[in-house]
Write an enzyme that holds these catalytic residues in place. Structure first.
Site, mmCIF file in Angstrom:
data_model
loop_
_atom_site.group_PDB
_atom_site.id
_atom_site.type_symbol
_atom_site.label_atom_id
_atom_site.label_comp_id
_atom_site.label_asym_id
_atom_site.label_seq_id
_atom_site.Cartn_x
_atom_site.Cartn_y
_atom_site.Cartn_z
ATOM 1 N N LYS A 231 -6.617 1.232 15.026
ATOM 2 C CA LYS A 231 -7.095 0.038 14.139
ATOM 3 C C LYS A 231 -6.102 -0.965 14.136
ATOM 4 O O LYS A 231 -6.204 -2.106 14.405
ATOM 5 C CB LYS A 231 -7.333 0.341 12.482
ATOM 6 C CG LYS A 231 -7.577 -0.471 11.798
ATOM 7 C CD LYS A 231 -8.219 0.093 10.507
ATOM 8 C CE LYS A 231 -7.193 0.726 9.647
ATOM 9 N NZ LYS A 231 -6.303 -0.343 8.941
ATOM 10 N N ARG B 45 -8.456 6.811 3.708
ATOM 11 C CA ARG B 45 -7.805 7.850 3.930
ATOM 12 C C ARG B 45 -7.664 9.017 2.805
ATOM 13 O O ARG B 45 -7.542 9.980 3.270
ATOM 14 C CB ARG B 45 -6.176 7.190 4.248
ATOM 15 C CG ARG B 45 -6.192 6.281 5.580
ATOM 16 C CD ARG B 45 -5.116 6.364 6.325
ATOM 17 N NE ARG B 45 -5.159 4.989 7.165
ATOM 18 C CZ ARG B 45 -5.760 5.040 8.157
ATOM 19 N NH1 ARG B 45 -6.333 5.801 8.725
ATOM 20 N NH2 ARG B 45 -5.555 3.773 8.894
ATOM 21 N N ARG C 196 -3.300 -6.450 -3.812
ATOM 22 C CA ARG C 196 -2.252 -5.904 -2.953
ATOM 23 C C ARG C 196 -1.094 -7.086 -2.801
ATOM 24 O O ARG C 196 -1.529 -8.222 -2.738
ATOM 25 C CB ARG C 196 -2.612 -5.635 -1.540
ATOM 26 C CG ARG C 196 -3.483 -4.207 -1.740
ATOM 27 C CD ARG C 196 -3.850 -3.623 -0.468
ATOM 28 N NE ARG C 196 -2.894 -3.095 0.392
ATOM 29 C CZ ARG C 196 -3.277 -2.718 1.645
ATOM 30 N NH1 ARG C 196 -4.180 -2.908 2.053
ATOM 31 N NH2 ARG C 196 -2.217 -2.203 2.302
ATOM 32 N N LYS D 25 -0.622 0.637 -0.928
ATOM 33 C CA LYS D 25 -1.930 0.920 0.351
ATOM 34 C C LYS D 25 -3.072 0.469 -0.577
ATOM 35 O O LYS D 25 -3.229 -0.137 -1.653
ATOM 36 C CB LYS D 25 -1.678 1.979 0.741
ATOM 37 C CG LYS D 25 -0.418 2.295 1.571
ATOM 38 C CD LYS D 25 -0.207 1.412 2.590
ATOM 39 C CE LYS D 25 1.057 1.423 3.549
ATOM 40 N NZ LYS D 25 1.107 0.228 4.668
ATOM 41 N N ARG E 119 -1.544 5.725 -3.472
ATOM 42 C CA ARG E 119 -1.472 6.647 -2.744
ATOM 43 C C ARG E 119 -0.912 8.054 -3.461
ATOM 44 O O ARG E 119 -0.964 9.000 -2.983
ATOM 45 C CB ARG E 119 -1.573 6.653 -1.372
ATOM 46 C CG ARG E 119 -2.799 6.084 -0.564
ATOM 47 C CD ARG E 119 -2.804 5.632 0.889
ATOM 48 N NE ARG E 119 -3.676 5.360 1.513
ATOM 49 C CZ ARG E 119 -3.956 4.606 2.704
ATOM 50 N NH1 ARG E 119 -2.908 4.614 3.201
ATOM 51 N NH2 ARG E 119 -5.130 4.074 2.983
ATOM 52 N N ASP F 210 0.670 6.242 7.074
ATOM 53 C CA ASP F 210 -0.668 6.222 6.701
ATOM 54 C C ASP F 210 -1.052 7.645 6.836
ATOM 55 O O ASP F 210 -2.260 8.105 6.374
ATOM 56 C CB ASP F 210 -1.316 5.601 7.731
ATOM 57 C CG ASP F 210 -1.453 4.000 7.642
ATOM 58 O OD1 ASP F 210 -0.962 3.489 6.225
ATOM 59 O OD2 ASP F 210 -1.709 3.205 8.426
ATOM 60 N N ARG G 50 -4.922 -6.506 16.515
ATOM 61 C CA ARG G 50 -4.240 -7.460 17.240
ATOM 62 C C ARG G 50 -4.775 -8.010 18.497
ATOM 63 O O ARG G 50 -4.599 -9.015 19.005
ATOM 64 C CB ARG G 50 -2.846 -6.414 17.445
ATOM 65 C CG ARG G 50 -1.859 -6.407 16.414
ATOM 66 C CD ARG G 50 -1.033 -5.408 16.682
ATOM 67 N NE ARG G 50 0.027 -5.371 15.648
ATOM 68 C CZ ARG G 50 -0.277 -4.871 14.312
ATOM 69 N NH1 ARG G 50 -1.400 -3.976 13.941
ATOM 70 N NH2 ARG G 50 0.781 -4.651 13.365
ATOM 71 N N SER H 275 7.860 -2.927 7.392
ATOM 72 C CA SER H 275 6.748 -3.283 7.569
ATOM 73 C C SER H 275 6.192 -3.893 8.758
ATOM 74 O O SER H 275 6.673 -5.067 9.162
ATOM 75 C CB SER H 275 6.085 -4.068 6.300
ATOM 76 O OG SER H 275 4.820 -4.361 6.437
#
Ligand code: S3P
Length: 426
Positions: free
Chosen positions: A19, A385, A119, A339, A343, A312, A24, A164
């Site tokens: 992903k 996820r 977020r 996220k 999570r 992740d 990118r 990050s």
């Protein structure tokens, strides 16, 4: 959607495209000169959001399925979109695109779905503003929607308070347009796909320890990219094969970039039986096939510099730890709270619903493994996820597990449920 116990898993599968790398390829291809051909592109909803944003800025992009052709128009070739750019559920689209948009000669408004609008965006607004960018949270809550007024910007040396890759990449992308050099220093290195791919496109970029250094001036030139399989998607099959007894699964085409391969180290630490076969290199990214066999797992500690390399995968690792002997401690992972869902809370609540002994902490979880799990109703909170994690967790639990909003897996892995079903032996 409902899931139940598997007697064993066997067979092989090929993991769809990464992903992060797929996003990118579209972004960098759009601001490169000439044709970029992307093979193995991930047709997940997040990556389609990136295509849609660049299409709205005048870039011809032909999505032929496995292959995507981007007719890049160079660093200054984007045009003002006629409408608001919708980044959907994608944090990567939202944050990285801000780096590019900060330096254009037009203004843009960006938004996304309910999750994206909650977020934190201050993490990119702050460094981009230090570079001279004009970027504003429309509701003054440091979240999207964001209004960006294109302007002239300059390079900075940014000490990122979070490891990050989204922050690092946003600053580096702005750096392509800046006056002077741009540096981003992190406490621990985050995934380096931007650095590798920008360099392949011809940018003057290098890495010194945990600092990425970009000098502007070079044009980006279109190229041919083969996207490796996403280790974050492979993670679900690694875990499934480890926890379901008598299993043996060959997972083909997995990207094993050292800034992403923390899960392999942790699985080994937990006594997981994983063989790395057929190592190759795809467009500068290392790949391999993974042969995974069921294992008697042991608890472990997951902390510090390894965290960004498996961020992740932590939901799946937390669930796996419930099937391990002893205690597993996850710390230094407060990023999990921001996220697609929180999570830490969502994992702890749902694992407890299945009978696990899990305590939520400020920056992770403590899991006492070994208790038998049973089926439950799992609220995925529309987090892809989380849904995939529990589809796998259910394979080794007694009874039936129902996952709510199970179709959110389309964000990163549209074929996930059919790939999982093909390996299941009753
Ligand atoms: C990503 C970076 C990670 C990761 C996300 C994709 C990227 O986020 O969680 O799924 O493509 O750069 P952070 O870099 O913000 O931790």
């Amino acid at each position: 959607m409902k899931f139940s116990k598997a007697r064993r898993l066997s067979g092989e599968l090929t993991i769809p495209g990464d992903k992060s790398i797929s996003h990118r390829s579209i972004m960098f291809g759009s601001i490169a000169e000439g044709l970029t051909e992307v093979r193995g592109f991930l047709q997940g909803a997040d990556c389609l959001s990136t295509i849609s944003c660049f299409t709205k800025m005048g870039i011809p992009i032909e999505n032929k399925g496995e292959t995507v052709l981007i007719h890049g128009r160079g660093l200054r070739g984007l045009t003002a979109p006629k409408e608001i750019l919708d980044c959907g559920n994608s944090g990567t689209t939202t944050r990285l695109i801000c780096g590019i948009l900060a330096a254009q000669d037009f203004d843009v408004t960006l938004t996304g779905d309910e999750s994206i609008r909650r977020r934190p965006m201050k993490r990119i607004m702050e460094p981009l503003s230090m570079m001279g960018a004009k970027i504003r949270s429309i509701h003054c809550n440091d979240c999207a929607p964001l209004a960006i007024t294109g302007c002239r910007i300059h390079g900075i040396h940014y000490q990122s308070p979070v490891a990050s890759a989204q922050v690092k990449s946003a600053v580096l992308l702005a750096g392509l347009y800046a006056e002077g050099e741009t540096r981003v220093t992190e406490s621990y290195i985050s995934r380096n796909h931007s650095e590798l791919m920008l360099s392949a496109f011809g940018a003057d970029i290098r890495t010194e320890n945990t600092t990425a250094v970009l000098r502007p001036g070079n044009a980006l030139k279109g190229l041919c990219i083969t996207v490796p399989g996403d280790i974050s998607s492979a993670a679900f099959f690694i875990a499934a094969a480890l926890i379901v007894p008598n299993s043996e699964v060959l997972i083909r085409n997995v990207g094993i970039n050292p800034t992403r391969d923390g899960i392999l180290h942790v699985c080994r630490q937990m006594n997981g039986n994983i063989s790395i076969l057929n190592r190759k290199n795809e467009s500068g990214e290392p790949t391999a096939d993974l042969l995974v066999r069921s294992s008697a797992l042991q608890g472990t500690v997951i902390e510090g510099s390894i965290i960004p390399t498996l961020i992740d995968e932590l939901p799946m690792l937390a669930a796996m730890a419930c099937y391990a002997k002893g205690t597993t401690v996850i710390r230094d992972a407060a990023e999990l709270k921001v996220k697609e869902s929180n999570r830490i809370t969502v994992m702890a609540e749902n694992l407890r619903a299945m009978g696990a002994d899990v305590t939520e902490t400020e920056d992770g979880m403590i899991i006492h493994g070994g208790r038998p799990l049973h089926g439950a109703v799992i609220d995925s909170k529309k987090d892809h996820r989380i849904a995939m994690t529990f589809a796998v967790t259910a394979l080794a639990a007694e009874g039936e597990t129902e996952i709510l909003d199970a179709d959110c897996v389309n964000i990163s892995y549209p074929g996930f449920y059919s790939d999982l079903a093909r390996l299941k032996r009753e």
